[in-house]
Every structure is written in structure tokens, then in C-alpha cells.
Design a protein around this motif. Structure first.
Motif, PDB file in Angstrom:
ATOM      1  N   GLY A 155      45.356 -20.009  18.078  1.00  0.00           N
ATOM      2  CA  GLY A 155      44.922 -20.390  19.276  1.00  0.00           C
ATOM      3  C   GLY A 155      46.376 -19.925  20.368  1.00  0.00           C
ATOM      4  N   ALA A 156      47.412 -20.066  19.875  1.00  0.00           N
ATOM      5  CA  ALA A 156      48.489 -19.601  20.888  1.00  0.00           C
ATOM      6  C   ALA A 156      48.693 -18.169  20.835  1.00  0.00           C
ATOM      7  CB  ALA A 156      49.868 -20.119  20.108  1.00  0.00           C
ATOM      8  N   ALA A 157      48.385 -17.393  19.614  1.00  0.00           N
ATOM      9  CA  ALA A 157      48.284 -16.084  19.510  1.00  0.00           C
ATOM     10  C   ALA A 157      47.235 -15.570  20.666  1.00  0.00           C
ATOM     11  CB  ALA A 157      48.189 -15.339  18.242  1.00  0.00           C
ATOM     12  N   LYS A 158      46.139 -16.020  20.679  1.00  0.00           N
ATOM     13  CA  LYS A 158      45.105 -15.645  21.361  1.00  0.00           C
ATOM     14  C   LYS A 158      45.449 -15.747  22.824  1.00  0.00           C
ATOM     15  CE  LYS A 158      40.974 -15.366  19.507  1.00  0.00           C
ATOM     16  NZ  LYS A 158      39.712 -15.691  19.097  1.00  0.00           N
ATOM     17  N   GLY A 159      45.816 -16.935  23.178  1.00  0.00           N
ATOM     18  CA  GLY A 159      46.223 -17.250  24.505  1.00  0.00           C
ATOM     19  C   GLY A 159      47.511 -16.156  25.221  1.00  0.00           C
ATOM     20  N   LEU A 160      48.504 -15.899  24.229  1.00  0.00           N
ATOM     21  CA  LEU A 160      49.575 -14.945  24.565  1.00  0.00           C
ATOM     22  C   LEU A 160      48.856 -13.634  24.642  1.00  0.00           C
ATOM     23  CD1 LEU A 160      52.283 -16.341  22.527  1.00  0.00           C
ATOM     24  CD2 LEU A 160      52.394 -16.074  25.097  1.00  0.00           C
ATOM     25  N   LEU A 161      47.859 -13.263  23.776  1.00  0.00           N
ATOM     26  CA  LEU A 161      47.419 -11.955  23.969  1.00  0.00           C
ATOM     27  C   LEU A 161      46.347 -11.645  25.198  1.00  0.00           C
ATOM     28  CD1 LEU A 161      46.846  -9.229  22.532  1.00  0.00           C
ATOM     29  CD2 LEU A 161      44.878 -10.243  21.527  1.00  0.00           C
ATOM     30  N   PHE A 162      45.775 -12.963  25.609  1.00  0.00           N
ATOM     31  CA  PHE A 162      44.918 -12.921  26.658  1.00  0.00           C
ATOM     32  C   PHE A 162      45.826 -12.673  27.779  1.00  0.00           C
ATOM     33  CE2 PHE A 162      42.723 -15.259  30.215  1.00  0.00           C
ATOM     34  CZ  PHE A 162      41.436 -14.350  30.417  1.00  0.00           C
ATOM     35  N   LEU A 163      46.988 -13.357  28.007  1.00  0.00           N
ATOM     36  CA  LEU A 163      47.988 -13.475  29.047  1.00  0.00           C
ATOM     37  C   LEU A 163      48.571 -11.883  29.409  1.00  0.00           C
ATOM     38  CD1 LEU A 163      49.446 -15.214  31.041  1.00  0.00           C
ATOM     39  CD2 LEU A 163      51.230 -15.482  29.531  1.00  0.00           C
ATOM     40  N   THR A 164      48.955 -11.282  28.143  1.00  0.00           N
ATOM     41  CA  THR A 164      49.197  -9.722  28.240  1.00  0.00           C
ATOM     42  C   THR A 164      48.229  -9.000  28.823  1.00  0.00           C
ATOM     43  OG1 THR A 164      50.188 -10.084  25.836  1.00  0.00           O
ATOM     44  CG2 THR A 164      50.088  -7.905  26.690  1.00  0.00           C
ATOM     45  N   THR A 185      55.081 -11.219  26.088  1.00  0.00           N
ATOM     46  CA  THR A 185      53.989 -12.112  25.554  1.00  0.00           C
ATOM     47  C   THR A 185      53.277 -11.350  24.299  1.00  0.00           C
ATOM     48  OG1 THR A 185      52.512 -10.862  27.192  1.00  0.00           O
ATOM     49  CG2 THR A 185      53.298 -13.106  27.881  1.00  0.00           C
ATOM     50  N   ILE A 186      53.122 -10.085  24.311  1.00  0.00           N
ATOM     51  CA  ILE A 186      52.409  -9.414  23.191  1.00  0.00           C
ATOM     52  C   ILE A 186      53.508  -9.693  22.066  1.00  0.00           C
ATOM     53  CG2 ILE A 186      53.558  -7.256  23.451  1.00  0.00           C
ATOM     54  CD1 ILE A 186      50.076  -7.809  22.482  1.00  0.00           C
ATOM     55  N   VAL A 187      54.815  -9.805  22.040  1.00  0.00           N
ATOM     56  CA  VAL A 187      55.541  -9.695  20.895  1.00  0.00           C
ATOM     57  C   VAL A 187      55.544 -11.271  20.118  1.00  0.00           C
ATOM     58  CG1 VAL A 187      57.812 -10.234  21.887  1.00  0.00           C
ATOM     59  CG2 VAL A 187      57.815  -8.964  19.929  1.00  0.00           C
ATOM     60  N   LEU A 188      55.240 -12.103  21.319  1.00  0.00           N
ATOM     61  CA  LEU A 188      55.276 -13.537  20.920  1.00  0.00           C
ATOM     62  C   LEU A 188      53.938 -13.957  20.186  1.00  0.00           C
ATOM     63  CD1 LEU A 188      56.785 -15.330  24.076  1.00  0.00           C
ATOM     64  CD2 LEU A 188      57.654 -14.942  21.712  1.00  0.00           C
ATOM     65  N   ALA A 189      52.889 -13.039  20.873  1.00  0.00           N
ATOM     66  CA  ALA A 189      51.497 -13.237  20.041  1.00  0.00           C
ATOM     67  C   ALA A 189      51.602 -12.877  18.788  1.00  0.00           C
ATOM     68  CB  ALA A 189      50.511 -12.272  20.993  1.00  0.00           C
ATOM     69  N   LEU A 190      52.168 -11.932  18.468  1.00  0.00           N
ATOM     70  CA  LEU A 190      52.543 -11.339  17.051  1.00  0.00           C
ATOM     71  C   LEU A 190      52.978 -12.323  16.288  1.00  0.00           C
ATOM     72  CD1 LEU A 190      52.242  -9.174  14.787  1.00  0.00           C
ATOM     73  CD2 LEU A 190      54.363  -8.250  15.996  1.00  0.00           C
ATOM     74  N   GLU A 191      54.113 -12.993  16.780  1.00  0.00           N
ATOM     75  CA  GLU A 191      54.818 -13.909  16.244  1.00  0.00           C
ATOM     76  C   GLU A 191      54.027 -15.151  15.801  1.00  0.00           C
ATOM     77  OE1 GLU A 191      57.832 -13.988  15.040  1.00  0.00           O
ATOM     78  OE2 GLU A 191      58.103 -11.651  15.484  1.00  0.00           O
ATOM     79  N   MET A 192      53.121 -15.571  16.745  1.00  0.00           N
ATOM     80  CA  MET A 192      52.274 -16.565  16.715  1.00  0.00           C
ATOM     81  C   MET A 192      51.071 -16.157  15.438  1.00  0.00           C
ATOM     82  SD  MET A 192      52.995 -18.826  18.496  1.00  0.00           S
ATOM     83  CE  MET A 192      55.033 -18.805  19.127  1.00  0.00           C
ATOM     84  N   ALA A 193      50.807 -15.249  15.695  1.00  0.00           N
ATOM     85  CA  ALA A 193      49.807 -14.453  14.594  1.00  0.00           C
ATOM     86  C   ALA A 193      50.345 -15.010  13.298  1.00  0.00           C
ATOM     87  CB  ALA A 193      49.400 -13.087  14.797  1.00  0.00           C
ATOM     88  N   LYS A 194      51.590 -14.342  13.127  1.00  0.00           N
ATOM     89  CA  LYS A 194      52.152 -14.234  11.611  1.00  0.00           C
ATOM     90  C   LYS A 194      52.251 -15.736  11.291  1.00  0.00           C
ATOM     91  CE  LYS A 194      55.138 -10.237  11.950  1.00  0.00           C
ATOM     92  NZ  LYS A 194      56.425  -9.696  12.301  1.00  0.00           N
ATOM     93  N   ALA A 195      52.256 -16.691  12.317  1.00  0.00           N
ATOM     94  CA  ALA A 195      52.583 -18.024  11.675  1.00  0.00           C
ATOM     95  C   ALA A 195      51.520 -18.634  11.683  1.00  0.00           C
ATOM     96  CB  ALA A 195      53.470 -18.845  12.822  1.00  0.00           C
ATOM     97  N   ASN A 196      50.664 -17.683  11.971  1.00  0.00           N
ATOM     98  CA  ASN A 196      48.711 -18.434  11.809  1.00  0.00           C
ATOM     99  C   ASN A 196      48.618 -19.323  12.709  1.00  0.00           C
ATOM    100  OD1 ASN A 196      47.648 -17.117   9.570  1.00  0.00           O
ATOM    101  ND2 ASN A 196      48.788 -18.391   8.158  1.00  0.00           N
ATOM    102  N   ARG A 197      49.204 -19.575  13.864  1.00  0.00           N
ATOM    103  CA  ARG A 197      48.886 -20.246  15.061  1.00  0.00           C
ATOM    104  C   ARG A 197      47.919 -19.504  16.105  1.00  0.00           C
ATOM    105  NH1 ARG A 197      54.404 -22.182  17.253  1.00  0.00           N
ATOM    106  NH2 ARG A 197      52.958 -23.317  19.030  1.00  0.00           N
TER     107      ARG A 197
END
Lengths: 450, 157
Positions: free
Chosen positions: A103-112, A89-101
Motif C-alpha cells: 500500500g505504501a509503495a503504491k502511494g509513494l509511486l502515485f506521488l512520484t 518518493t520513488i526510492v522510498l517506494a522501492l524500499e516499501m516494496a522490498k519490505a512488502n508494504r
């Protein structure tokens, strides 16, 4: 250093433009984090290496098995799974952040963050299970003894003696408290009457006498306070003692039985048996009854032991009859017979067929005394248990501290707007989190499966 | 392992930050790695099950579990920590640290790992397990002993 930097001394006018060339082709923060991680590699390699070396350096069979120390493999495997998920989840959060998404980044970080919390909760549950069984890294909380020797037996007797004296004190309190309460109530009524009289006298007395009366009044007041305090204490304690009366008597009987028929039997055997193996076996038997160690349950030998005792009892009973004239010898023999009877009543062996059905055995062979009666908390024998506890709590404790630090990093990151400008923070905290996962990847098989 | 593939990625070093490279990662790749990690965890758990064929030689299981752990570690390092796509600086930071930690552990072997080889007679008296008794010392008339000693010395797990 750059060219311009070396020229700096010559000119010294401050208008030379310095060109910064990074030593590594990555941001400074990431460089620092990797430097930190490389020290962490050494730190944890040292800890894990020490554990491996200690564990395999221990004489064969003296290192506790996971079940001896209440480690559950499925729980460990679950925690491994949780950490692996959190790494994803944290590595996906990073990918989402890089893609400027964001909301998704925050959700994944929270999940982590949640997964990290789950890991810690499971860890706390496991620690609790250890503590409940008296497995602590150090004395005085730890109940672990490395070896069932005479010190161990003495510690068991000491613990039982403390329990018996505490229970006896409670029982004595319960018996004397009602009388004390009546006495104190009468005393209070007396004192109150005296106070009233003194006050009446004071209003008529002259200055000298008045001073005397004031002193008496103060003394009386103090004793009244003392009486009230003690009465309140009795009032709160008495119902508790009353409610626990039956339980207390049961416990007292169990403790006394154990002390006489199990611990003293072990001590007598340890002191009088002519054979060294017999002496040690007596003490190990005691340890096995209190806290059986997995994979070496003494079921079979207990049966043999019980049948041996029965034979011995028969011999002794015969001797008692023949020693009818010698009162002293008879008393000694009767005591021995009683001890054997007591032992057989408490620990009738595995096949209960030979024991009278009416008598309920005290010692459940599968679990051991400490598990059967949690309040006993008798000293336990786990070979290398103290070394195990020290290394286990150190390893998992340091790992848990790292998890906590990771969670703090996530808390810092969560309120931010997690777009590509913040990706560096997610990347660095993610690297750290993966390292925490890495450490657990090695800890899990070493602690739970080896 | 990272070493084999990294030669193809050397070009990502230089001034261009490696993590700016958009080609790596991807949901599918992370999913596969995740699946592999779960599978490997199951594999090391499998050594503890009844089906594991090398019950009699626990060292095989231990070696297998360590190998599995190292594989998992490499997966995490290469893919999740992106070291597969980083420039050569990764070797500067990881190899010396790893070598140091291996030396650190090896340094412990002499004093700690082999500690019981030089135990004095008195030290054995206070060691975790009673000194192994000579066979025959505890004969058939002490049924509790042999069982116990056999279990301890012959145990594997």
C-alpha cells in the motif's frame, strides 16, 4: 563461457546441462538498464556540452540572459525541487516494496507520478510563455532576429504593413457589408420569384420547353445557394466587425503612427545618416523600443535622443520660416518637423516633464511595444536568440520526453501488486527516473542561472 | 565520493546481488540526502541573489554552480541510485561513458567554442552583435551608442 558450454560441440546430444554465469552480479534487466543509462549519459552530455560550448563560445554579451527570454529562476528552482522530491518518493517506494508494504509503495509511486506531472505542467506553462512572446525554435513562428540590421527593420515594416492591410480590409468590409447584404437580399427575392414563375410555367410547358426550364431552375437554385451562403457569412461576420470597430480603429491608428513615426524614422536614419554608428544606432533604437533587452535598457540615451530631436526641431522650424519662397523645400522641411513631432509624441523620453501632459505616450519604455500591445507581434531582436531557442527547446524537450517515458513506466507499475517480487521493476524504473533528475540537476543552473 | 567508500563494499559483489543487501538505504539516510539536495539547490540559487560576493567575476559563480551540480549528481548517483553499495561493475559502465562524454564536449571546443576566432569580416556582419567599434568612432554626439555598447560588453549576468 562455462566449461560445459565448450563441450557442447563434442557431444551434441542436448542432455548436457548448461550453467549460466552472469557477466555482472546483477539481474539482466538491471544490466540492460545500466547499459542504456550509460548511453544516455553520453547522449545528454553531448547535448549539454554543446550548449556549454555554444554559450561560452558566443562573443561577449551576445548570449541572451534568462530575463531576455522570459525564463524565471524561481520557477526553475521550483521544478528542481519537484524532481528532487520525486526522486525521494520513488526510492522510498522501492524500499516499501522490498519490505512488502504494498500500500505504501503504491502511494509513494502515485506521488512520484503526480510530481512528474507537476514538473511537466510547469514546463508546459514555461513553453507557453515563450511562444506567447514569439520565441520559437525556428521560423516562421519565431519572431527572433539576431541583430537589429536593415533586414530586421524591413521585417518590422512588413509586419506593420500586413497588420495595416488586414485592419483596413476589415474596416472596408464593415463599411461595404450592409450594402452588400441589402443587395443580396433583393437579389434573393428576385430569384425566388423567378423560380416560382418558372415552376408555374413548367407545369404547362411541353417536353422540349420543360427541359429548358429545368436547366434554368437548376442555375437559379445554385445562385440562391451562393447568395444564402454569402448572406450567412455576412450575418456572422458583421456583428464581430461591429463589436471590434473601436478596437480596430485604435489598432489601425497605432500601426500607422508606428509605421510613419518610428519605423520610417529608423529607416530614414539608417539610410541617410552619414555616420555608421548613427545608422546602426537608429535601428537598435527601434529594436529596443519593440523588445527591450534586460540589463541594457536604453533609458538614459532615449532622454538624450529626445532632447537632441527637440533641438533639431527648433532648427528645422526656423528653416521652414526662412524658406517661405521655395515651396518644395518648405514641404520637405515641414515633413521632417512633422516626423520629429510624431516621434516625440510617441516616445517622449524618460522624463516626461518636457512632453505635453495631454499627450499619452504610445511606447511604455519599461516594457516595450510587444509587451504593451500583444497583438502587434513585431519581430524582436535578441542576440543569439535563435541559437538559444534551438538549444533550449532541444535540451528541455529531450528531457521532457524522458519524463514522459518515466511517467509511462509508473503507469505500467501502478496496477501491479507492489511487493518484493515486483521490486525489480520499481528499482529499474527508479534508476531511470533518477537519471532524469540528474539531467535536470545540470540543466537548471545552465539554463536558468548562467 | 563513491570511490573512497566503495572499497569497503567490494565484498558485496560476486554472486550475491548487491541490491539484496539490506544495510543501505533507510528513511533517515534518504532524508539527509534530500535535505542536502535542497540545500545545494539553494546554494546555486544563491549565486543569483544580491548577496553573492563575486558579482564582478561571473566565472566564479558558474564554476561554483557546476561544482554544486556535480555534488548533487554524486549524491543522487551514490544514494538514490545505490551505486555506493554496488559491486565493481559500476566502474565498467559509468567511467567509460563519462570519459567519452567529456571527450565529446572537448571535441566541440575547437570548432564550436572557438568559432568566432576565425570569423571572416563578412561573417561578423551577420553575427549576433555588431562588430565592436573603435572607441571614438561613436563620439559624444551619438549618445545612444556608448551606453549600449558598454552595457553589453560589461554585463555579467
Amino acid at each position: 563461457m562455462s566449461e560445459s558450454d565448450t563441450h557442447h560441440g563434442d557431444h551434441g546430444h542436448g542432455h548436457i546441462k548448461l550453467v549460466y554465469q552472469p557477466a555482472l552480479p546483477i539481474p539482466n534487466g538491471k544490466t540492460c538498464l545500466w547499459l542504456f543509462l550509460s548511453t544516455e549519459i553520453m547522449f545528454f552530455a553531448g547535448l549539454i556540452g554543446t550548449y556549454i560550448v555554444l554559450r561560452f563560445g558566443a562573443p561577449s554579451g551576445t548570449w541572451p540572459l534568462p530575463h531576455d527570454v522570459h525564463l524565471s529562476e524561481p520557477i526553475g528552482a521550483f521544478n528542481t525541487f519537484v524532481l528532487i522530491c520525486s526522486s525521494v518518493t520513488i526510492v522510498l517506494a522501492l524500499e516499501m516494496a522490498k519490505a512488502n508494504r504494498t500500500g505504501a509503495a503504491k502511494g509513494l509511486l502515485f506521488l512520484t507520478f503526480i510530481l512528474g506531472g507537476v514538473f511537466l505542467s510547469v514546463k508546459a506553462y514555461e513553453y507557453n510563455a515563450k511562444f506567447a512572446h514569439g520565441i520559437y525554435p525556428s521560423m516562421p513562428h519565431s519572431l527572433i532576429y539576431d541583430k537589429a540590421d536593415i533586414h530586421y527593420v524591413a521585417a518590422v515594416r512588413q509586419r506593420l504593413a500586413t497588420l495595416i492591410s488586414d485592419l483596413d480590409k476589415d474596416r472596408a468590409d464593415y463599411e461595404t457589408m450592409p450594402g452588400e447584404r441589402d443587395q443580396l437580399s433583393a437579389e434573393r427575392t428576385d430569384t425566388e420569384t423567378r423560380q416560382k414563375d418558372l415552376r408555374a410555367e413548367r407545369s404547362k410547358a411541353d417536353a422540349g420547353r420543360r427541359k429548358e426550364i429545368d436547366g434554368d431552375l437548376e442555375t437559379n437554385e445554385k445562385s440562391l445557394q451562393r447568395i444564402s451562403r454569402r448572406l450567412a457569412e455576412i450575418e456572422t461576420r458583421l456583428p464581430v466587425l461591429k463589436a471590434s470597430e473601436q478596437e480596430r480603429n485604435t489598432r489601425l491608428a497605432i500601426c500607422k503612427d508606428l509605421q510613419r513615426y518610428v519605423v520610417q524614422a529608423a529607416e530614414i536614419n539608417a539610410a541617410t545618416d552619414s555616420d555608421r554608428a548613427d545608422r546602426e544606432a537608429a535601428m537598435e533604437l527601434l529594436a529596443d523600443l519593440i523588445y527591450p533587452i534586460g540589463g541594457m535598457r536604453p533609458l538614459a540615451y532615449l532622454d538624450d535622443y529626445a532632447s537632441k530631436l527637440r533641438v533639431r526641431r527648433g532648427d528645422l522650424a526656423g528653416s521652414v520660416d526662412s524658406a517661405a519662397n521655395d515651396e518644395l523645400a518648405k514641404a520637405a522641411l515641414t515633413d521632417q518637423v512633422d516626423r520629429i513631432d510624431g516621434w516625440l509624441r510617441l516616445v517622449p523620453g524618460v522624463s516626461l516633464t518636457s512632453a505635453p501632459a495631454s499627450e499619452k505616450p504610445l511606447v511604455k519604455l519599461e516594457q516595450g511595444l510587444n509587451e504593451e500591445y500583444h497583438w502587434l507581434r513585431l519581430p524582436i531582436r535578441i542576440p543569439s536568440g535563435n541559437m538559444w531557442a534551438s538549444t533550449y527547446f532541444l535540451l528541455t524537450g529531450f528531457h521532457a520526453i524522458h519524463v514522459v517515458v518515466g511517467l509511462i513506466l509508473f503507469i505500467v507499475a501502478l496496477p501491479r501488486n507492489l511487493d518484493s517480487s515486483q521490486a525489480y521493476f520499481l528499482e529499474n524504473s527508479g534508476l531511470y527516473w533518477h537519471f532524469v533528475d540528474l539531467v535536470w540537476i545540470f540543466l537548471f543552473p545552465l539554463l536558468y542561472l548562467f | 565520493m563513491a570511490e573512497h567508500q566503495s572499497s569497503q563494499h567490494l565484498g558485496h559483489g560476486g554472486s550475491d546481488s548487491a541490491h539484496g543487501h539490506a544495510g543501505h538505504g533507510g528513511l533517515a539516510k534518504y532524508g539527509i540526502v534530500f535535505g542536502c539536495l535542497c540545500l545545494l539547490t539553494g546554494a546555486s540559487f544563491f549565486t543569483y541573489s544580491e548577496l553573492w560576493p563575486f558579482k564582478s567575476t561571473p566565472a566564479v559563480g558558474w564554476a561554483f554552480m557546476m561544482a554544486v551540480s556535480c555534488t548533487k549528481a554524486m549524491l543522487v548517483i551514490c544514494f538514490f541510485m545505490h551505486l555506493l553499495w554496488e559491486a565493481n561493475w559500476k566502474y565498467v559502465l559509468t567511467i567509460p561513458a563519462s570519459v567519452m562524454s567529456i571527450f565529446l564536449c572537448l571535441a566541440l571546443v575547437g570548432d564550436i567554442g572557438m568559432r568566432t576566432r576565425y570569423y571572416a569580416e563578412e561573417r561578423w556582419l551577420h553575427s549576433s552583435e555588431p562588430r565592436r567599434r573603435e572607441p571614438g568612432h561613436h563620439g559624444a554626439n551619438h549618445p545612444q551608442e556608448p551606453e549600449h555598447a558598454k552595457d553589453r560588453s560589461g554585463q555579467s549576468k
